[in-house]
Write a protein that holds these residues in place. Structure first.
Motif: not given
Length: 258
Positions: A94-99, A136-140, A161-162, A208-210
């Motif tokens: 599941p999408g981890n908001r603490n990633a 946390y992977l975002i595919l746009f 994708a998350d 913290p990092h992108t």
């Protein structure tokens, strides 16, 4: 009457020895040149660089093939599962908001070619469960009509994708984006808008990092651990330099730009 041959003179012995030395040297030289060609044909700084072979993407082709095959496998698994929700949960956490890492990928529809499968596959196929939870992977899909993207209706997209990010803007902004797409130009304006839009989506995660990744980039084996080590080194060197010197140091900028 027996005729005895005269013994070879010193001159003929020297000539034979010299010929053998020259022949041996020539053979060694040919073998050495061949060895250098084999070892250095991919080195652009070498005199033996061969452009016909040196630019062949051997490792990149290997990673692209493995990544694409991984995504095809995931797509087949997700397609064959009757319960789509269970399939998604089994294939990714599941999408981890603490990633600690938010990875954003914007993928546009290209004519007769698609790189996104190999890109996503190379990023995810070597990760363990804990490593995947830390990402946390975002595919746009930056199209007003996302259905034109060849992967939009693929099962692997939602399974891997998350978050699948689509435009959620005002009607006026949507009309403007539609005009930019019709013109087929002004990529700088639309590209900047899409980049900021994806950055904001990652910012909402609170990681913290992108990491912003183009949709035709391949990740090498071990990229996750290399990135984590680089971030730790950047943090440590930032602390040693201090806040006043951080503004001038590229190592400090690494923390905010990766």
């Amino acid at each position: 009457m027996r005729i005895l041959s005269s013994p070879p003179t010193n001159g003929s012995l020297f000539s034979r020895t010299a010929s053998r030395c020259i022949l041996a040297s020539l053979v060694c030289y040919i073998l050495l040149v061949q060895y250098c060609r084999i070892r250095s044909h991919r080195d652009p700084t070498s005199a033996f660089f061969d452009a016909r072979k040196g630019y062949q993407p051997i490792y990149s082709g290997f990673r692209a093939s493995k990544g694409a095959n991984f995504i095809r496998y995931i797509d087949a698994v997700a397609s064959s599962t009757t319960n789509a929700t269970n399939a998604t949960t089994a294939l990714k956490p599941p999408g981890n908001r603490n990633a600690s890492l938010c990875v954003g990928i914007a993928s546009i529809a290209r004519k007769d070619v698609s790189y996104i499968e190999a890109t996503v596959g190379s990023l995810l196929m070597d990760l363990g469960p804990r490593e995947r939870e830390d990402l946390y992977l975002i595919l746009f899909i930056p199209h007003v009509d996302p259905t034109i993207h060849p992967s939009f209706e693929s099962k692997w997209l939602s399974a891997m994708a998350d978050r699948v990010l689509l435009y959620n803007v005002t009607s006026a902004e949507l009309d403007h984006l539609r005009e930019l797409e019709k013109e087929g130009g002004l990529f700088r304006e639309k590209g900047l808008f899409d980049y900021v839009y994806l950055l904001k989506a990652c910012q909402e995660i609170g990681a913290p990092h992108t990491i912003m990744v183009e949709d035709d980039v391949l990740a090498m084996d071990g990229w996750y651990h290399r990135t984590k080590r680089a971030l730790v080194d950047a943090d440590q060197q930032t602390s040693r330099l201090g806040a006043s010197q951080c503004k001038l140091s590229p190592l400090c900028l690494l923390k905010f730009s990766i």
